[in-house]
Design a protein around this motif. Structure first.
Motif, PDB file in Angstrom:
ATOM      1  N   VAL A   1      42.065  89.974 -62.726  1.00  0.00           N
ATOM      2  CA  VAL A   1      41.559  89.593 -61.403  1.00  0.00           C
ATOM      3  C   VAL A   1      42.692  89.470 -60.378  1.00  0.00           C
ATOM      4  O   VAL A   1      42.504  89.759 -59.200  1.00  0.00           O
ATOM      5  CB  VAL A   1      40.684  88.328 -61.484  1.00  0.00           C
ATOM      6  N   ARG A   2      43.866  89.049 -60.823  1.00  0.00           N
ATOM      7  CA  ARG A   2      45.056  89.013 -59.961  1.00  0.00           C
ATOM      8  C   ARG A   2      46.230  89.633 -60.712  1.00  0.00           C
ATOM      9  O   ARG A   2      46.244  89.653 -61.945  1.00  0.00           O
ATOM     10  CB  ARG A   2      45.393  87.571 -59.555  1.00  0.00           C
TER      11      ARG A   2
ATOM     12  N   TYR B   1      38.108  92.542 -52.036  1.00  0.00           N
ATOM     13  CA  TYR B   1      39.363  92.228 -52.733  1.00  0.00           C
ATOM     14  C   TYR B   1      39.232  92.303 -54.249  1.00  0.00           C
ATOM     15  O   TYR B   1      40.213  92.200 -54.968  1.00  0.00           O
ATOM     16  CB  TYR B   1      39.809  90.790 -52.368  1.00  0.00           C
TER      17      TYR B   1
ATOM     18  N   GLN C   1      28.506  86.697 -63.534  1.00  0.00           N
ATOM     19  CA  GLN C   1      29.471  86.858 -62.434  1.00  0.00           C
ATOM     20  C   GLN C   1      28.840  86.467 -61.118  1.00  0.00           C
ATOM     21  O   GLN C   1      29.511  86.030 -60.195  1.00  0.00           O
ATOM     22  CB  GLN C   1      29.937  88.314 -62.336  1.00  0.00           C
TER      23      GLN C   1
ATOM     24  N   THR D   1      28.675  81.699 -62.007  1.00  0.00           N
ATOM     25  CA  THR D   1      29.103  81.284 -60.701  1.00  0.00           C
ATOM     26  C   THR D   1      28.120  81.803 -59.663  1.00  0.00           C
ATOM     27  O   THR D   1      27.668  82.940 -59.752  1.00  0.00           O
ATOM     28  CB  THR D   1      30.502  81.849 -60.396  1.00  0.00           C
TER      29      THR D   1
ATOM     30  N   PRO E   1      31.768  79.420 -54.450  1.00  0.00           N
ATOM     31  CA  PRO E   1      32.971  79.985 -53.829  1.00  0.00           C
ATOM     32  C   PRO E   1      32.728  80.401 -52.380  1.00  0.00           C
ATOM     33  O   PRO E   1      31.798  81.139 -52.104  1.00  0.00           O
ATOM     34  CB  PRO E   1      33.277  81.209 -54.699  1.00  0.00           C
TER      35      PRO E   1
ATOM     36  N   GLN F   1      35.564  81.356 -50.296  1.00  0.00           N
ATOM     37  CA  GLN F   1      36.645  82.339 -50.111  1.00  0.00           C
ATOM     38  C   GLN F   1      37.407  82.183 -48.796  1.00  0.00           C
ATOM     39  O   GLN F   1      38.632  82.266 -48.767  1.00  0.00           O
ATOM     40  CB  GLN F   1      36.163  83.794 -50.240  1.00  0.00           C
TER      41      GLN F   1
ATOM     42  N   ASP G   1      36.064  78.332 -54.635  1.00  0.00           N
ATOM     43  CA  ASP G   1      37.249  79.197 -54.724  1.00  0.00           C
ATOM     44  C   ASP G   1      37.624  79.616 -53.305  1.00  0.00           C
ATOM     45  O   ASP G   1      36.740  79.931 -52.500  1.00  0.00           O
ATOM     46  CB  ASP G   1      36.943  80.499 -55.486  1.00  0.00           C
TER      47      ASP G   1
ATOM     48  N   PHE H   1      43.709  80.527 -54.364  1.00  0.00           N
ATOM     49  CA  PHE H   1      44.464  81.684 -54.852  1.00  0.00           C
ATOM     50  C   PHE H   1      45.175  82.376 -53.702  1.00  0.00           C
ATOM     51  O   PHE H   1      44.619  82.464 -52.608  1.00  0.00           O
ATOM     52  CB  PHE H   1      43.518  82.707 -55.503  1.00  0.00           C
ATOM     53  N   LEU H   2      46.371  82.875 -53.979  1.00  0.00           N
ATOM     54  CA  LEU H   2      47.020  83.763 -53.025  1.00  0.00           C
ATOM     55  C   LEU H   2      46.428  85.149 -53.234  1.00  0.00           C
ATOM     56  O   LEU H   2      46.304  85.606 -54.372  1.00  0.00           O
ATOM     57  CB  LEU H   2      48.524  83.809 -53.295  1.00  0.00           C
TER      58      LEU H   2
ATOM     59  N   SER I   1      45.834  88.797 -53.943  1.00  0.00           N
ATOM     60  CA  SER I   1      46.603  89.730 -54.758  1.00  0.00           C
ATOM     61  C   SER I   1      45.940  91.108 -54.666  1.00  0.00           C
ATOM     62  O   SER I   1      44.779  91.263 -55.057  1.00  0.00           O
ATOM     63  CB  SER I   1      46.594  89.212 -56.202  1.00  0.00           C
TER      64      SER I   1
ATOM     65  N   ARG J   1      44.476  94.576 -55.435  1.00  0.00           N
ATOM     66  CA  ARG J   1      44.073  95.232 -56.676  1.00  0.00           C
ATOM     67  C   ARG J   1      43.809  96.700 -56.384  1.00  0.00           C
ATOM     68  O   ARG J   1      42.956  97.006 -55.534  1.00  0.00           O
ATOM     69  CB  ARG J   1      42.797  94.588 -57.243  1.00  0.00           C
TER      70      ARG J   1
HETATM   71  N1  SAH Z   1      32.078  86.116 -59.712  1.00  0.00           N
HETATM   72  C1  SAH Z   1      32.742  84.976 -59.329  1.00  0.00           C
HETATM   73  C2  SAH Z   1      34.186  84.911 -59.762  1.00  0.00           C
HETATM   74  C3  SAH Z   1      35.072  86.041 -59.440  1.00  0.00           C
HETATM   75  S1  SAH Z   1      36.753  85.910 -59.859  1.00  0.00           S
HETATM   76  C4  SAH Z   1      32.553  84.829 -57.855  1.00  0.00           C
HETATM   77  O1  SAH Z   1      32.066  85.714 -57.193  1.00  0.00           O
HETATM   78  O2  SAH Z   1      32.860  83.782 -57.348  1.00  0.00           O
HETATM   79  C5  SAH Z   1      37.156  84.243 -59.454  1.00  0.00           C
HETATM   80  C6  SAH Z   1      37.861  84.052 -58.149  1.00  0.00           C
HETATM   81  O3  SAH Z   1      39.068  84.779 -58.118  1.00  0.00           O
HETATM   82  C7  SAH Z   1      37.116  84.530 -56.934  1.00  0.00           C
HETATM   83  O4  SAH Z   1      36.158  83.635 -56.514  1.00  0.00           O
HETATM   84  C8  SAH Z   1      38.214  84.693 -55.919  1.00  0.00           C
HETATM   85  O5  SAH Z   1      38.452  83.493 -55.225  1.00  0.00           O
HETATM   86  C9  SAH Z   1      39.430  84.989 -56.784  1.00  0.00           C
HETATM   87  N2  SAH Z   1      39.866  86.388 -56.627  1.00  0.00           N
HETATM   88  C10 SAH Z   1      39.177  87.504 -56.947  1.00  0.00           C
HETATM   89  N3  SAH Z   1      39.898  88.597 -56.634  1.00  0.00           N
HETATM   90  C11 SAH Z   1      41.076  88.165 -56.100  1.00  0.00           C
HETATM   91  C12 SAH Z   1      42.232  88.810 -55.581  1.00  0.00           C
HETATM   92  N4  SAH Z   1      42.323  90.136 -55.526  1.00  0.00           N
HETATM   93  N5  SAH Z   1      43.250  88.021 -55.134  1.00  0.00           N
HETATM   94  C13 SAH Z   1      43.161  86.682 -55.174  1.00  0.00           C
HETATM   95  N6  SAH Z   1      42.095  86.027 -55.651  1.00  0.00           N
HETATM   96  C14 SAH Z   1      41.053  86.744 -56.111  1.00  0.00           C
END
Ligand code: SAH
Ligand code: SF4
Ligand code: F3S
Length: 439
Positions: free
Chosen positions: A50-51, A164, A202, A237, A264, A266, A304, A335-336, A338, A340
């Motif tokens: 994920v990061r 993201y 998810q 979630t 979340p 964001q 999140d 989270f910072l 990241s 992808r």
């Molecule tokens: N399906 C869930 C969880 C996804 S991953 C949802 O939709 O909430 C968990 C968390 O990781 C996300 O909620 C987001 O805050 C973080 N995340 C996902 N991709 C990211 C990225 N590229 N950079 C930083 N944080 C990220």
């Protein structure tokens, strides 16, 4: 003699569930789980991408196994989960001492892959996505091992494509499991001693929304709430855009539904939310929060938040701080951003320095820490119902359990209380858990 396997799990609850399935499958072919790679004949990593940091960790850990394999060439090393899904067979080329790679739709093929290495030293990978029908037949059911709480997967995959996020690429499209099957599984879990279930997906609250013949997520909750012997119900979630009024009302109606939701957000900036492809504005989000608090005044929220999304300006960040102050989350995972590769946001230009991002990250953290601490400190001296889950790691004679808000409470008690809900007085509040005493 039994062969031994060592398994390490990274990432989210999807991987936790897949790892439980892996344990069952490997036991089925004569392996027993051990707690160190040095003692194992087979080592597996169930990975997260994920990061960038999560992904790099995988390569770091694999490097740790190399000296063990140098000494014992018969050691089998495998990688599963989201990094495996993304990288596929390429991983075998990149890492000469790796034996097998299995993706997120191929956990069930692990025994076959392991046996091929055992018999012929034949390296292998399985990372193709499966069709809907096949996946519906493969929803991971796992054996119960004295569990009081259990995850129950109700849907898999994600169709949201937040700009993201790598998850839709590594987990595939959304499928919802038939509700009748979910109810039957939970009834069977309860018969085996489980008292609390967390429905997993998810994007769990989009459950059934793409299938005309299926009941809604709120209706599913009502059915599960009626299961005799079940004490508590949670889900994770949730996506804010799928928080329907019908679902929000469940928090006021269903006595087993815990008074906590992970929702979340964001970002608090509408401009950034749009760039993220989240499908709601901050006003939409706040309206849903207000409604949740109205139907269930005791509810606590967690969230999140991503800091440093491409082009995030100070004003956008301020909007996030404002939203955090308004909602007053009990906890937030910050989270910072990241980048992808393969996601839409990875193509966006970004003019913010990593120092700016880091400073904002710390400002957000300081704010949230203060709000979180105020929330949890308010529980001091309160008597709260705690579902006792098992013996605590804190010391002998200590049990642990959770409040409705999913907060861990450690307290002195006998093992006879495991599986019951008891009143516990909070006597000390720590960062991530509380100390209590029985009353
Ligand atoms: N399906 C869930 C969880 C996804 S991953 C949802 O939709 O909430 C968990 C968390 O990781 C996300 O909620 C987001 O805050 C973080 N995340 C996902 N991709 C990211 C990225 N590229 N950079 C930083 N944080 C990220
Ligand atoms: Fe990723 Fe968005 Fe799906 Fe969550 S809803 S898994 S953040 S794409
Ligand atoms: Fe990570 Fe895969 Fe979960 S990328 S967050 S383990 S779905």
């Amino acid at each position: 003699m039994n062969k031994a396997f060592y398994l390490e799990t990274f990432g989210c609850q999807m991987n936790v569930v897949d790892s439980e399935r892996i344990v069952d499958l490997l036991e089925g072919i004569g392996y027993a789980q051990v707690d160190a790679a040095e003692k194992a004949d087979l080592v597996l990593l169930n990975t997260c991408s994920v990061r960038d940091k999560a992904e790099r960790k995988v390569y770091g850990h694999l490097g740790r196994f190399k000296p063990i394999k140098d000494q014992r060439p018969e050691l089998i090393i495998g990688v599963g989960g989201c990094v495996a899904q993304q990288e596929g067979e390429k991983m075998l080329e990149k890492i000469p001492y790796l034996d097998l790679v299995f993706g997120t739709h191929n956990v069930h093929r692990l025994p076959e892959l392991v046996q091929q290495v055992e018999a012929k030293r034949q390296r292998g990978s399985a990372t193709e996505f499966l069709d809907r029908e096949t996946r519906l037949n493969l929803f991971p059911q796992r054996s119960v091992r004295d569990n009081i709480t259990r995850f129950v997967t109700v849907m898999q995959g994600c169709d949201n494509f937040c700009s993201y996020c790598i998850v839709p690429q590594v987990r595939g499209r959304e499928v919802s499991r038939p509700s009748a099957e979910i109810v039957t599984e939970i009834e069977s879990l309860v018969a085996q001693g489980v008292r609390e279930v967390t429905l997993l997906g998810q994007n769990v609250n989009s459950y059934g929304s793409k299938d005309e013949s299926e009941i809604s997520f709120a209706q599913l909750l009502r059915r599960i709430n009626a299961i005799e012997g079940l004490e508590r119900l949670r889900f994770a979630t949730s996506h804010p855009k799928d928080m329907t009024d019908e679902l929000i009302d469940c928090f006021g109606e269903l006595e087993k539904l815990c008074k906590h939701i992970h929702l979340p957000v964001q970002s608090g900036s509408d401009r950034i939310l749009k760039l993220m492809n989240r499908g709601y504005s901050s006003a939409d989000y706040l309206r849903k929060v207000a409604r949740l608090q109205q139907v269930c005044p005791e509810i606590r929220l967690t969230t999140d938040i991503i800091v440093g999304f491409p082009g995030e300006a100070e004003a956008d960040f301020q909007a996030t701080l404002e939203l955090v102050k308004q909602v007053r989350y009990a906890d937030a995972f910050t989270f910072l951003y990241s980048p992808r590769s393969g996601t839409a946001a990875a193509e966006l230009s970004d003019d913010q320095s990593s120092m700016q991002k880091q400073q904002r990250f710390e400002r957000l953290l300081a704010l949230q820490n203060r709000i979180g601490e105020e929330t949890w400190q308010a529980d001091l001296h309160k008597v709260l119902p705690v579902l006792v889950e098992g013996e605590s790691k804190q010391g002998e004679g200590q049990m642990f359990g959770r409040t409705t808000w999913n907060r861990i409470i450690n307290f002195t008690a006998g093992t006879d209380l495991i599986g019951t809900i008891v009143p516990v007085k909070i006597i000390k509040v720590f960062r991530n858990s509380n100390l209590g005493e029985r009353v």
